[in-house]
Design an enzyme around this catalytic site. Structure first.
Site, mmCIF file in Angstrom:
data_model
loop_
_atom_site.group_PDB
_atom_site.id
_atom_site.type_symbol
_atom_site.label_atom_id
_atom_site.label_comp_id
_atom_site.label_asym_id
_atom_site.label_seq_id
_atom_site.Cartn_x
_atom_site.Cartn_y
_atom_site.Cartn_z
ATOM 1 N N SER A 189 18.983 36.931 -4.003
ATOM 2 C CA SER A 189 18.841 37.343 -5.402
ATOM 3 C C SER A 189 18.352 36.243 -6.334
ATOM 4 O O SER A 189 17.955 36.528 -7.452
ATOM 5 C CB SER A 189 20.166 37.894 -5.910
ATOM 6 O OG SER A 189 21.131 36.871 -5.938
ATOM 7 N N HIS A 235 20.910 43.612 -2.606
ATOM 8 C CA HIS A 235 19.734 43.664 -3.484
ATOM 9 C C HIS A 235 18.533 44.369 -2.857
ATOM 10 O O HIS A 235 17.493 44.497 -3.501
ATOM 11 C CB HIS A 235 19.332 42.241 -3.917
ATOM 12 C CG HIS A 235 20.387 41.594 -4.747
ATOM 13 N ND1 HIS A 235 20.455 41.727 -6.109
ATOM 14 C CD2 HIS A 235 21.457 40.840 -4.390
ATOM 15 C CE1 HIS A 235 21.509 41.078 -6.569
ATOM 16 N NE2 HIS A 235 22.133 40.529 -5.545
ATOM 17 N N LYS A 285 24.667 48.124 -7.754
ATOM 18 C CA LYS A 285 23.379 47.623 -8.250
ATOM 19 C C LYS A 285 22.402 48.803 -8.364
ATOM 20 O O LYS A 285 22.454 49.526 -9.342
ATOM 21 C CB LYS A 285 22.891 46.475 -7.372
ATOM 22 C CG LYS A 285 23.918 45.325 -7.353
ATOM 23 C CD LYS A 285 23.426 44.108 -6.666
ATOM 24 C CE LYS A 285 24.526 43.115 -6.352
ATOM 25 N NZ LYS A 285 25.226 42.553 -7.509
#
Ligand code: PMP
Length: 397
Positions: free
Chosen positions: A186, A214, A244
């Site tokens: 990330s 991610h 996320k």
């Protein structure tokens, strides 16, 4: 009266963090965490959230959550193994497994929790874990909790991994050896070299563990980095977060049925911490349904990522080597990076400075996370503010 030793410890250490610029200042939002946020009465273009697809504020998810609250209440009432498992939890786990192309899945209360749970349920002091040096803090803590020997390999350096895997295997010292990596890193937006990792794992009989916090919802038509490389049947542990791209909260492991059965009887947060709430679970199910039926949000996310990168690059900024929509803007010097982020904020862009020790010294960056919910106008405005601040601070000419 509190302990003098505690008082002294806190005072000295807080002061030290403040002096080194490492004390986190928290800015509470007065708005939802969307593409534009409000802090202290001021509107800012938000380039700091992990709400990649904009689902955290999506009306369809809100409706599903409200309906679940009306039907089941606000809390699950117990841990999963007592009577905190609603039919909804089972439905979510089946959907995750289908989405990830695995036999089964298990949901946890967060991605962080999930790494703590899953690694230590399988690995112990007679084992070794080969861990990418840039792995997320929750992986590092999960490895520590397991008491396995931790062998760090240089970031995405496959020669180093192969060498260390060979040494560990040939030493005959360990019962099991695991290789563990983020799917997408990330801080730089680079993708793990999973095909090479799988090849090395096959050669040295390593257990494979990918934390795709991610990459899920972003790569592989949404199914993540493992699917992106066509390796769904080659990775033992596919970890993801529901916080996320999915936009809610929670974490999961997807894998073979026997692995999930084992985690259900051995992983401590599943056994000893109350289950995800009905609202969270219902919203996650809705998000996975949306992602399974269309790539529209991912297409928008990638379009916005390319647009922002192009705009910043054309201005002369160093945006690193990101392979995903995550767009670092590398400033270098720690103090200047902090100053840059502060000036962006004053001009209307919320993008956080990331400096040592989170990233190596001298590679301070302002990290930008464009999402599917940003409009071109918002990104144009952000790019114009970048240009102004960049020139003012001599980062671009
Ligand atoms: N793994 C990685 C790679 C992450 O980036 C994060 C979140 N920063 C987590 C795990 C933790 O996930 P959660 O926020 O759902 O606890």
């Amino acid at each position: 009266m509190s302990s003098h030793t505690l008082d002294r410890f806190l005072k000295e250490n807080l002061q030290d963090l403040k002096e080194r610029g490492l004390y986190n200042v928290i800015d509470p939002l007065e708005s939802p965490n969307g593409p534009v946020i409000q802090i202290d009465g001021k509107e800012l273009i938000n380039l700091s959230s992990n709400n990649y697809l904009g689902l955290a504020t999506d009306d369809r998810l809100k409706k599903a959550a409200i309906e679940a609250i009306n039907q089941y209440g606000v809390g699950a009432g117990a841990v999963r193994t007592i009577n905190g498992t609603l039919k909804l939890h089972v439905e979510l786990e089946e959907k995750i497994a289908e989405f990830k192309h695995t036999e089964a899945a298990i949901a946890y209360q967060s991605g962080f929790n999930c790494n703590m749970a899953a690694i230590s349920a399988v690995m112990d002091k007679e084992d070794a874990i080969l861990s990418d040096e840039l792995n997320h803090a929750s992986i590092i803590d999960g490895c520590r909790l397991s008491k396995a020997k931790i062998i760090r390999f240089q970031h995405s350096d496959m020669d180093d991994l192969r060498k260390k895997a060979k040494e560990a295997k040939e030493s005959g010292q360990f019962k099991k050896i695991m290789v563990i990596t983020d799917g997408v890193f990330s801080m730089d937006g680079d993708i793990a070299k999973l095909p090479d990792i799988v090849e090395i794992a096959e050669e040295f009989d390593l257990i494979t563990y990918v934390d795709d916090a991610h990459g899920s919802g972003v790569l592989g038509n949404g199914a993540g980095t493992v699917k992106h490389f066509g390796l769904s049947d080659k990775i033992d542990f596919q970890i993801g977060t529901l916080s996320k791209a999915i936009g809610v909260v929670g974490g999961y492991v997807a894998g073979k049925k026997e692995l999930i059965d084992w985690l259900k009887v051995r992983s401590r947060p599943f056994l000893f911490s109350t289950a995800l709430t009905p609202a969270d679970v219902a919203a996650c199910i809705k998000a996975i349904d949306i992602l399974s039926n269309s790539t529209e949000l991912q297409d928008r996310l990638w379009g916005n990522g390319h647009y922002l990168k192009k705009g910043l690059k054309e201005l002369g900024f160093n945006i690193g080597e990101s392979e995903t929509p995550i767009t670092p803007c590398i400033i270098g010097d720690e103090v200047k990076t902090q100053q840059f982020s502060k000036r962006l904020n004053e001009e209307g862009v919320y993008a956080k400075a990331i400096v040592f020790p989170t990233v190596p010294r001298g590679t301070g960056r302002v990290r930008n996370m464009p999402t599917a919910a940003h409009t071109k106008e918002m990104l144009d405005q952000a790019i114009a503010i970048y240009e102004m601040v960049g020139k003012e601070l001599g980062v671009i000419s």
